[in-house]
Enzyme design. Structure first.
Site, mmCIF file in Angstrom:
data_model
loop_
_atom_site.group_PDB
_atom_site.id
_atom_site.type_symbol
_atom_site.label_atom_id
_atom_site.label_comp_id
_atom_site.label_asym_id
_atom_site.label_seq_id
_atom_site.Cartn_x
_atom_site.Cartn_y
_atom_site.Cartn_z
ATOM 1 N N ARG A 208 0.841 -1.201 0.000
ATOM 2 C CA ARG A 208 0.000 0.000 0.000
ATOM 3 C C ARG A 208 0.873 1.247 0.000
ATOM 4 O O ARG A 208 2.000 1.235 0.468
ATOM 5 C CB ARG A 208 -0.917 0.014 1.227
ATOM 6 C CG ARG A 208 -1.830 -1.178 1.344
ATOM 7 C CD ARG A 208 -2.543 -1.229 2.683
ATOM 8 N NE ARG A 208 -3.426 -0.091 2.889
ATOM 9 C CZ ARG A 208 -4.083 0.136 4.028
ATOM 10 N NH1 ARG A 208 -3.950 -0.669 5.052
ATOM 11 N NH2 ARG A 208 -4.878 1.188 4.127
ATOM 12 N N ASN B 192 10.136 -0.179 5.071
ATOM 13 C CA ASN B 192 9.133 0.869 4.865
ATOM 14 C C ASN B 192 7.981 0.792 5.867
ATOM 15 O O ASN B 192 7.305 1.785 6.108
ATOM 16 C CB ASN B 192 8.584 0.757 3.439
ATOM 17 C CG ASN B 192 7.345 1.589 3.217
ATOM 18 O OD1 ASN B 192 7.404 2.814 3.127
ATOM 19 N ND2 ASN B 192 6.186 0.926 3.137
ATOM 20 N N ILE C 53 3.810 2.740 11.487
ATOM 21 C CA ILE C 53 2.498 3.078 12.018
ATOM 22 C C ILE C 53 2.580 4.403 12.762
ATOM 23 O O ILE C 53 3.666 4.884 13.085
ATOM 24 C CB ILE C 53 1.964 1.989 12.984
ATOM 25 C CG1 ILE C 53 2.912 1.826 14.188
ATOM 26 C CG2 ILE C 53 1.779 0.661 12.257
ATOM 27 C CD1 ILE C 53 2.369 0.914 15.276
ATOM 28 N N THR C 54 1.428 4.999 13.011
ATOM 29 C CA THR C 54 1.346 6.182 13.878
ATOM 30 C C THR C 54 0.366 5.912 15.007
ATOM 31 O O THR C 54 -0.634 5.217 14.820
ATOM 32 C CB THR C 54 0.884 7.428 13.111
ATOM 33 O OG1 THR C 54 -0.379 7.151 12.491
ATOM 34 C CG2 THR C 54 1.891 7.828 12.047
ATOM 35 N N GLN D 104 7.806 16.841 15.431
ATOM 36 C CA GLN D 104 6.426 17.208 15.125
ATOM 37 C C GLN D 104 5.590 17.137 16.393
ATOM 38 O O GLN D 104 5.658 16.155 17.137
ATOM 39 C CB GLN D 104 5.832 16.276 14.056
ATOM 40 C CG GLN D 104 4.393 16.546 13.696
ATOM 41 C CD GLN D 104 4.185 17.951 13.144
ATOM 42 O OE1 GLN D 104 4.950 18.421 12.321
ATOM 43 N NE2 GLN D 104 3.159 18.622 13.609
ATOM 44 N N GLY E 14 2.927 16.358 18.977
ATOM 45 C CA GLY E 14 2.032 15.219 19.142
ATOM 46 C C GLY E 14 2.573 13.912 18.580
ATOM 47 O O GLY E 14 1.822 12.943 18.433
ATOM 48 N N TYR F 266 6.632 8.701 17.214
ATOM 49 C CA TYR F 266 6.949 8.586 15.786
ATOM 50 C C TYR F 266 8.254 9.309 15.450
ATOM 51 O O TYR F 266 9.119 8.762 14.755
ATOM 52 C CB TYR F 266 5.791 9.174 14.974
ATOM 53 C CG TYR F 266 5.905 8.998 13.482
ATOM 54 C CD1 TYR F 266 5.516 7.816 12.869
ATOM 55 C CD2 TYR F 266 6.395 10.035 12.680
ATOM 56 C CE1 TYR F 266 5.616 7.660 11.488
ATOM 57 C CE2 TYR F 266 6.491 9.886 11.309
ATOM 58 C CZ TYR F 266 6.098 8.702 10.709
ATOM 59 O OH TYR F 266 6.205 8.552 9.349
#
Length: 240
Positions: free
Chosen positions: A12, A82, A85-86, A141, A143, A147
């Protein structure tokens, strides 16, 4: 003989574009995925690229998955890490599970896949490992302490492993995408996305195929003198 490549999260979005780019180069590609069987079947039906299911956060599953790919396609020469997830939240709202899940998948997956393939690459004196980082691992970033930490860790992991692999003909590089037009970005509220695009000097989101082209070069014979590098593909949003 065609090179054998594994692209994790390869059915995907950016992963699909990478799988197709390597396939178009004449490689035998295996796309791994973690959960969505229907989309994986659709991917294989459309592309002819086989999909293999395992969780990159699971060390043993990565060993077993690589073994399955090698039985089907041959020894693995190339790994593109690759899968990611977040689980976004501010630190005050982030649970330990949200932290650990992202670290284990996004960063731990790179370790697990490298452990499963590095020895074979070293023995054959040729290999390519490309780790997909992020602009948010470079700039941070709000929040996304989980990640951003995982993606930043990928950049350090890349530089350290590159030093171990160089004398064995193994290159290890990273790509740090900016905001790319994928399902993940499409889920961002329109008013937020508009503000993001306004900060990108080229004035648009990136396309998955633009990331895939960078991966294709790093995986090619022509990329053999590039190792320990991070290629930023972000439309000029973050430069360093």
């Amino acid at each position: 003989m065609a090179r054998v490549a594994i692209v994790t999260g390869g059915t995907r979005g950016i992963g699909e574009a990478i799988s197709l780019a390597l396939h178009d180069m004449g490689m035998k590609v295996a796309a791994s995925y973690a959960g969505n069987d229907e989309k994986a079947r659709d991917f294989t039906a459309r592309t002819g690229i086989p999909a293999f299911k395992w969780d990159v956060a699971d060390f043993d599953a990565c060993q077993e998955g690589v073994n399955a790919v090698e039985e089907a396609l041959g020894c693995v020469d190339i790994v593109v890490n690759n899968a990611g997830i977040t689980r976004d939240a501010t630190l005050m709202r982030m649970t330990y599970h949200m932290w650990k899940e992202v670290i284990d998948t996004n960063l731990g997956g790179c370790f697990n896949m490298a452990k499963a393939t590095f020895t074979g690459m070293r023995d054959r004196k040729w290999g390519r490992i490309v780790n997909i980082g992020s602009i948010n691992g470079q700039a941070g970033q709000y929040g996304q302490v989980n990640y951003a930490a995982a993606k930043s860790g990928i950049h350090g992991f890349t530089k350290a492993l590159a030093q171990e692999g160089a004398k064995f003909g193994i290159t290890v590089n990273a790509i740090a995408p900016g905001y790319i037009d994928t399902d993940m970005v499409a889920a961002v509220p329109p008013e937020v996305l508009e503000k993001i695009v306004a900060k990108i000097p080229v004035g648009r989101l990136g396309q998955a195929r633009e990331i895939a082209r960078g991966v294709a070069f790093l995986c090619s014979e022509d990329g053999g003198f590039v190792t320990g590098s991070t290629l930023s593909i972000n439309g000029g949003q973050h430069m360093y």
